[in-house]
Scaffold this motif. Structure first.
Motif, mmCIF file in Angstrom:
data_model
loop_
_atom_site.group_PDB
_atom_site.id
_atom_site.type_symbol
_atom_site.label_atom_id
_atom_site.label_comp_id
_atom_site.label_asym_id
_atom_site.label_seq_id
_atom_site.Cartn_x
_atom_site.Cartn_y
_atom_site.Cartn_z
ATOM 1 N N ALA A 82 0.886 -0.717 -0.027
ATOM 2 C CA ALA A 82 0.421 -0.181 -0.091
ATOM 3 C C ALA A 82 0.912 1.220 -0.274
ATOM 4 O O ALA A 82 0.466 2.500 -0.097
ATOM 5 N N ASN A 83 1.425 1.087 0.532
ATOM 6 C CA ASN A 83 3.491 2.173 0.454
ATOM 7 C C ASN A 83 3.988 1.768 -1.089
ATOM 8 O O ASN A 83 4.972 3.207 -0.622
ATOM 9 N N VAL A 84 3.904 1.484 -1.095
ATOM 10 C CA VAL A 84 4.401 0.910 -2.856
ATOM 11 C C VAL A 84 4.270 2.242 -3.737
ATOM 12 O O VAL A 84 2.749 1.016 -4.295
ATOM 13 N N VAL A 85 4.232 2.926 -5.080
ATOM 14 C CA VAL A 85 3.814 3.143 -5.541
ATOM 15 C C VAL A 85 4.535 2.543 -7.507
ATOM 16 O O VAL A 85 5.610 2.535 -7.945
ATOM 17 N N TYR A 86 3.581 1.170 -7.624
ATOM 18 C CA TYR A 86 3.420 0.652 -8.931
ATOM 19 C C TYR A 86 2.799 -0.033 -9.578
ATOM 20 O O TYR A 86 1.478 0.670 -9.507
ATOM 21 N N GLY A 87 3.557 0.202 -10.468
ATOM 22 C CA GLY A 87 2.722 0.077 -11.934
ATOM 23 C C GLY A 87 3.435 0.153 -13.735
ATOM 24 O O GLY A 87 4.140 0.324 -13.446
ATOM 25 N N THR A 88 2.453 0.885 -14.292
ATOM 26 C CA THR A 88 2.550 1.676 -15.477
ATOM 27 C C THR A 88 3.270 2.538 -15.239
ATOM 28 O O THR A 88 3.260 2.990 -14.316
ATOM 29 N N PRO A 89 3.864 3.188 -15.836
ATOM 30 C CA PRO A 89 5.079 4.160 -16.611
ATOM 31 C C PRO A 89 3.611 5.350 -15.528
ATOM 32 O O PRO A 89 3.965 6.289 -14.650
ATOM 33 N N ASP A 90 1.841 5.762 -16.566
ATOM 34 C CA ASP A 90 1.448 6.857 -16.719
ATOM 35 C C ASP A 90 1.355 6.499 -14.886
ATOM 36 O O ASP A 90 0.705 7.001 -13.685
ATOM 37 N N ALA A 91 0.604 5.030 -14.307
ATOM 38 C CA ALA A 91 0.193 4.896 -12.825
ATOM 39 C C ALA A 91 1.177 5.607 -12.008
ATOM 40 O O ALA A 91 0.879 5.999 -11.216
ATOM 41 N N VAL A 92 2.238 5.264 -12.020
ATOM 42 C CA VAL A 92 3.397 5.594 -11.328
ATOM 43 C C VAL A 92 3.730 6.799 -11.065
ATOM 44 O O VAL A 92 3.341 7.518 -9.812
ATOM 45 N N ARG A 93 3.262 7.861 -12.301
ATOM 46 C CA ARG A 93 3.904 9.363 -12.115
ATOM 47 C C ARG A 93 2.258 9.809 -11.637
ATOM 48 O O ARG A 93 2.877 10.803 -10.482
ATOM 49 N N GLU B 227 0.399 12.264 -6.562
ATOM 50 C CA GLU B 227 0.541 12.502 -5.570
ATOM 51 C C GLU B 227 0.475 12.879 -4.222
ATOM 52 O O GLU B 227 0.175 13.454 -3.250
ATOM 53 N N LEU B 228 2.289 12.354 -4.374
ATOM 54 C CA LEU B 228 2.829 12.296 -3.200
ATOM 55 C C LEU B 228 3.262 13.702 -2.805
ATOM 56 O O LEU B 228 3.658 14.328 -1.692
ATOM 57 N N VAL B 229 3.750 13.921 -4.219
ATOM 58 C CA VAL B 229 4.265 15.581 -3.945
ATOM 59 C C VAL B 229 3.285 17.247 -3.546
ATOM 60 O O VAL B 229 3.472 17.435 -3.385
ATOM 61 N N LYS B 230 2.361 16.366 -3.710
ATOM 62 C CA LYS B 230 1.142 17.444 -4.051
ATOM 63 C C LYS B 230 0.465 17.084 -2.356
ATOM 64 O O LYS B 230 0.664 18.345 -1.563
ATOM 65 N N ARG B 231 0.610 16.668 -2.000
ATOM 66 C CA ARG B 231 0.411 15.746 -0.421
ATOM 67 C C ARG B 231 1.015 16.305 0.958
ATOM 68 O O ARG B 231 0.688 16.646 1.419
#
Length: 376
Positions: A311-322, A327-331
């Motif tokens: 749940a705390n790993v950002v993973y998936g396709t390139p667009d999903a990771v971006r 979202e993390l930067v914004k938060r």
């Protein structure tokens, strides 16, 4: 740090990333692979990061972990300096209580001499290992005392880096070499430049100390995500302008991995989750293959841990990771993200950083450093 802040602005303008993107590497050793191959992969990652416009490349200090080959950051950074030309190199971090401050000042003064103007000294307060190994490193059983002594050790280290002990101090005539003292002796031409110091943390202690001292701060979001926002708030509230920074500069380490499709990304990050299960149950080992991780008979409790970890790993396709990183930067409002992309093999890790760079339209830069052994 002001010049570096200007460079981060230029780096941001070269692509569409909301903040500069950097890399945090642990030189992970996969099942069936060797430390030599892991370290060659680290070199390859640093060269790719430089070519694709990542801002800095850090390595972390860990001990007594078969799956992590980065026990000696200064040694690895010296090797990376010979294989790169532009990218900032640093420790994420050196665990200060494990080492005499003078030794660290000498090591990083040497690195600064090898790669002038592109070395960072990130410092941590934790041991980077278990208590028994920490005792072996420090030759003391008073481990809490070493951690609690962190501010004094930090002040001593900065004193050596700046060659700034006042007259009458016990170390006033002790000099870290290479270092500023070489510019103050007859015929000396050594510059007074020295690596910028960062504080790293996974709780509020280093956040408050970094703010009070006016130092840049990096938080370990990748394994302490519940404490990220409180620590960043504490850092900003505690911040006092210094000769280093006129305003707070915060980064977070983020576990992120991109692949060509979501299934492959999950296969890769599952290897890290299984590694953590083994580590936290006292069975540290090499990073398993995706096939081994998929075939593992996870108990109900282990599956609960996997779900919580991923749940705390950002993973998936390139667009999903971006999207996840944005979202993390914004938060969090951070000024920089350090991506740590742990996976079993070389190709998956290289591919991930390439895909993330593509997703943010980071430029492909010219002028790769020479590759002496042809394998990095």
């Amino acid at each position: 740090m002001a010049d570096e802040r200007d460079e981060t602005i230029r780096a941001r303008s070269r692509g569409s990333a909301p903040v500069p993107l950097s890399v945090l590497d642990l030189a992970v050793v996969g099942s069936g692979l060797t430390a030599s191959s892991a370290l060659r992969t680290t070199v390859a990652l640093a060269r790719l990061a430089e070519r694709r416009g990542y801002h800095r490349f850090w390595v972390a200090e860990h001990h007594s972990m078969p799956g992590v080959a980065s026990s000696s950051p200064a040694v690895i950074l010296a090797h990376l300096a010979a294989h790169t030309r532009r990218i900032r190199l640093g420790s994420g971090g050196v665990m200060l209580p494990n080492h005499a401050p003078l030794v660290i000042a000498e090591q990083f003064g040497t690195l600064e001499a090898l790669a002038p103007g592109r070395v960072d000294l990130g410092l941590g307060r934790a041991p980077g290992t278990d208590g028994v190994t920490a005792a072996a490193l420090r030759r003391t059983d008073r481990l809490n005392e070493a951690a609690d002594d962190f501010p004094r050790r930090l002040a001593e280290l900065i004193g050596f880096l700046d060659d700034g002990f006042p007259d009458g101090h016990p170390y006033a005539r002790v000099h870290a070499v290479p270092g500023p003292v070489q510019g103050s002796v007859p015929g000396g031409v050594q510059t007074a430049d020295r690596p910028p110091v960062w504080l790293l943390g996974s709780s509020g202690f280093s956040a408050r100390l970094a703010g009070t001292l006016g130092l840049p701060f990096s938080f370990a979001h990748h394994f302490s995500s519940a404490h990220t926002l409180p620590a960043l708030d504490l850092y900003r509230a505690s911040f006092r302008p210094s000769a280093v920074l006129d305003r707070p500069y915060a980064s977070i380490g983020v576990a992120a991995l991109a692949a060509d499709d979501e299934r492959e990304a999950r296969r890769q990050v599952l290897t890290g989750a299984l590694s953590m299960i083994r580590l936290r149950t006292g069975r540290p080992g090499l990073v398993p293959t995706p096939e081994e991780a998929e075939a593992h008979p996870f108990s109900a409790l282990e599956r609960e841990f996997v779900d919580s970890w991923l749940a705390n790993v950002v993973y998936g396709t390139p667009d999903a990771v971006r999207d996840g990183l944005d979202e993390l930067v914004k938060r969090t409002g951070v000024d920089e993200i350090k991506i740590t992309g742990s996976a079993h093999g070389r190709s998956a890790r290289l591919r991930s950083y390439e895909l993330i760079a593509d997703a943010y339209h980071l430029p492909v830069l010219d002028g790769d450093a020479p590759d002496p052994d042809g394998r990095a």
